[in-house]
Design a protein around this motif. Structure first.
Motif, PDB file in Angstrom:
ATOM      1  N   PHE A 141       0.842  -1.195   0.000  1.00 57.08           N
ATOM      2  CA  PHE A 141       0.000   0.000   0.000  1.00 57.08           C
ATOM      3  C   PHE A 141       0.877   1.244   0.000  1.00 57.08           C
ATOM      4  N   MET A 142       0.310   2.357  -0.451  1.00 57.04           N
ATOM      5  CA  MET A 142       1.019   3.635  -0.451  1.00 57.04           C
ATOM      6  C   MET A 142       0.561   4.475   0.752  1.00 57.04           C
ATOM      7  N   ASN A 143       1.408   5.358   1.183  1.00 55.49           N
ATOM      8  CA  ASN A 143       1.137   6.192   2.353  1.00 55.49           C
ATOM      9  C   ASN A 143       0.731   7.623   1.936  1.00 55.49           C
ATOM     10  N   PRO A 144      -0.352   8.187   2.492  1.00 57.68           N
ATOM     11  CA  PRO A 144      -1.276   7.640   3.495  1.00 57.68           C
ATOM     12  C   PRO A 144      -2.287   6.668   2.875  1.00 57.68           C
ATOM     13  N   VAL A 145      -2.438   5.534   3.520  1.00 55.48           N
ATOM     14  CA  VAL A 145      -3.233   4.435   2.954  1.00 55.48           C
ATOM     15  C   VAL A 145      -4.680   4.832   2.637  1.00 55.48           C
ATOM     16  N   PRO A 146      -5.400   5.547   3.533  1.00 51.24           N
ATOM     17  CA  PRO A 146      -6.796   5.865   3.211  1.00 51.24           C
ATOM     18  C   PRO A 146      -6.958   6.775   1.990  1.00 51.24           C
ATOM     19  N   VAL A 147      -5.902   7.475   1.610  1.00 48.81           N
ATOM     20  CA  VAL A 147      -5.982   8.454   0.516  1.00 48.81           C
ATOM     21  C   VAL A 147      -5.465   7.884  -0.814  1.00 48.81           C
ATOM     22  N   MET A 148      -4.334   7.202  -0.783  1.00 50.24           N
ATOM     23  CA  MET A 148      -3.650   6.766  -2.010  1.00 50.24           C
ATOM     24  C   MET A 148      -4.332   5.542  -2.620  1.00 50.24           C
ATOM     25  N   LYS A 149      -4.546   5.591  -3.918  1.00 51.17           N
ATOM     26  CA  LYS A 149      -5.317   4.551  -4.611  1.00 51.17           C
ATOM     27  C   LYS A 149      -4.514   3.288  -4.938  1.00 51.17           C
ATOM     28  N   LEU A 150      -3.208   3.439  -5.120  1.00 55.24           N
ATOM     29  CA  LEU A 150      -2.399   2.331  -5.634  1.00 55.24           C
ATOM     30  C   LEU A 150      -2.116   1.249  -4.596  1.00 55.24           C
ATOM     31  N   VAL A 151      -2.194  -0.008  -5.045  1.00 56.03           N
ATOM     32  CA  VAL A 151      -1.649  -1.133  -4.289  1.00 56.03           C
ATOM     33  C   VAL A 151      -0.819  -1.965  -5.260  1.00 56.03           C
ATOM     34  N   GLU A 152       0.482  -2.063  -4.992  1.00 53.36           N
ATOM     35  CA  GLU A 152       1.329  -2.965  -5.779  1.00 53.36           C
ATOM     36  C   GLU A 152       1.104  -4.390  -5.260  1.00 53.36           C
ATOM     37  N   ILE A 153       0.727  -5.291  -6.161  1.00 53.60           N
ATOM     38  CA  ILE A 153       0.546  -6.694  -5.765  1.00 53.60           C
ATOM     39  C   ILE A 153       1.693  -7.495  -6.370  1.00 53.60           C
ATOM     40  N   ILE A 154       2.485  -8.100  -5.482  1.00 52.07           N
ATOM     41  CA  ILE A 154       3.727  -8.744  -5.917  1.00 52.07           C
ATOM     42  C   ILE A 154       3.631 -10.262  -5.758  1.00 52.07           C
ATOM     43  N   ARG A 155       3.790 -10.946  -6.866  1.00 53.85           N
ATOM     44  CA  ARG A 155       3.821 -12.412  -6.834  1.00 53.85           C
ATOM     45  C   ARG A 155       5.215 -12.877  -6.430  1.00 53.85           C
ATOM     46  N   GLY A 156       5.272 -13.816  -5.485  1.00 52.56           N
ATOM     47  CA  GLY A 156       6.513 -14.521  -5.239  1.00 52.56           C
ATOM     48  C   GLY A 156       6.681 -15.594  -6.299  1.00 52.56           C
ATOM     49  N   LEU A 157       7.802 -16.286  -6.272  1.00 51.14           N
ATOM     50  CA  LEU A 157       8.080 -17.328  -7.263  1.00 51.14           C
ATOM     51  C   LEU A 157       7.004 -18.412  -7.260  1.00 51.14           C
ATOM     52  N   ALA A 158       6.438 -18.707  -6.083  1.00 50.54           N
ATOM     53  CA  ALA A 158       5.491 -19.818  -5.956  1.00 50.54           C
ATOM     54  C   ALA A 158       4.039 -19.370  -5.775  1.00 50.54           C
ATOM     55  N   THR A 159       3.781 -18.060  -5.754  1.00 52.36           N
ATOM     56  CA  THR A 159       2.415 -17.574  -5.478  1.00 52.36           C
ATOM     57  C   THR A 159       1.399 -18.158  -6.468  1.00 52.36           C
ATOM     58  N   ALA A 160       0.343 -18.753  -5.937  1.00 55.53           N
ATOM     59  CA  ALA A 160      -0.691 -19.379  -6.767  1.00 55.53           C
ATOM     60  C   ALA A 160      -1.548 -18.322  -7.458  1.00 55.53           C
ATOM     61  N   GLU A 161      -2.033 -18.667  -8.651  1.00 52.19           N
ATOM     62  CA  GLU A 161      -2.870 -17.753  -9.431  1.00 52.19           C
ATOM     63  C   GLU A 161      -4.148 -17.384  -8.674  1.00 52.19           C
TER      64      GLU A 161
END
Length: 283
Positions: A141-161
């Motif tokens: 999440f970006m700071n300040p969380v309640p205001v900023m729209k972006l969330v980077e979602i990061i897959r690890g090597l094994a993260t399931a779809e």
């Protein structure tokens, strides 16, 4: 995967913000930290934020009370046994995070997703501390969380779809914009932002211009809402240094070498706004 109850670990600025938006999104939220005083401070910040929204007409008094009613304080990690999703927002330190994820792996239900709000550390390495790497994901999440729209979602090597899809959908339910990112040091946001801040510090260190002039150039010339040195103070100079060190170590490239002035300020305890002094002095 049906996510109904969320546990947020860390009741600081990021953690309390994440807990707030999850509760506003209709999720039951356990807000956890090491001490009761930390949890109560986080809940007080949430209460203050919601009251401000009521004053501005963005929220009704009932919606505020319903949101607060969905928040449960915790100082016992065993409460993770009740959660469908656990979002870690602890200190940006790999040793701390791997120990925490190892403990959570043993406590959380088998179906639970373990997410990290890390701003730069590899998700794959964090996931390796568990027996469920397919259920570990980055949720930055970006700071300040309640205001900023972006969330980077990061897959690890094994993260399931299906885990990625669940987190993507959950982020949208919080009125955020999820962006898929692969597991590289600093991801996208800090791989670009931190070297810019570091270069601004070098510009000050080398006497090219004053701190005010450097910030004015970026605000007035590049249309940035905040100058890079002011932004560094708000992020925390210790956090900036840690991320630069993560980038430097992760890529082995000297273009990511932290400026000596940044190291000097951190060693002096000048960490920015939170310590009262960084590049600027705060009351």
């Amino acid at each position: 995967m049906d996510i109904q109850k969320v546990m947020v670990i860390g009741a600081g600025q990021m953690g309390s913000g994440i807990a707030q938006i999850c509760a506003m999104g209709g999720y039951d939220v356990i807000l956890h930290d090491l001490k009761e005083e930390f949890v109560h401070k986080g809940l007080a910040v949430i209460d203050k934020n919601l009251s401000r929204s009521v004053e501005k007409g963005k929220l009704t008094e009932r919606e505020k009370n319903d949101t607060l009613g969905r928040l449960l304080p915790s100082i016992d990690l065993k409460n993770a046994a009740e959660a469908d999703l656990i979002i870690e927002a602890a200190v940006e330190n790999m040793e701390v995070k791997t120990k925490l994820f190892n403990d959570l792996d043993q406590i959380a239900p088998e179906h639970a997703i373990l997410a990290s709000n890390t701003s730069s550390l590899p998700i794959t390495e964090i996931a390796a501390a568990t027996t469920r790497p397919e259920k570990v994901i980055g949720m930055h999440f970006m700071n300040p969380v309640p205001v900023m729209k972006l969330v980077e979602i990061i897959r690890g090597l094994a993260t399931a779809e299906e885990v990625y899809k669940s987190i993507e959908q959950m982020a949208k339910s919080l009125d955020k914009v999820p962006v898929e990112v692969n597991d590289f040091p600093g991801f996208v946001s800090n791989r670009i932002l931190m070297p810019m801040i570091n270069e601004a510090i070098y510009t000050l260190y080398e006497g090219v211009a004053s701190k005010e002039s450097i910030d004015d150039v970026m605000k007035l010339g590049m249309n940035h809402p905040m100058g890079p040195l002011t932004l560094a103070d708000f992020i925390g100079l210790d956090t900036c240094l840690y991320i630069m060190e993560t980038l430097h170590e992760g890529f082995g490239d000297d273009k990511y070498r932290p400026c000596p002035l940044l190291r000097k300020y951190v060693k002096a305890g000048w960490l920015g706004k939170k310590s009262g002094r960084g590049f600027y002095v705060y009351n």
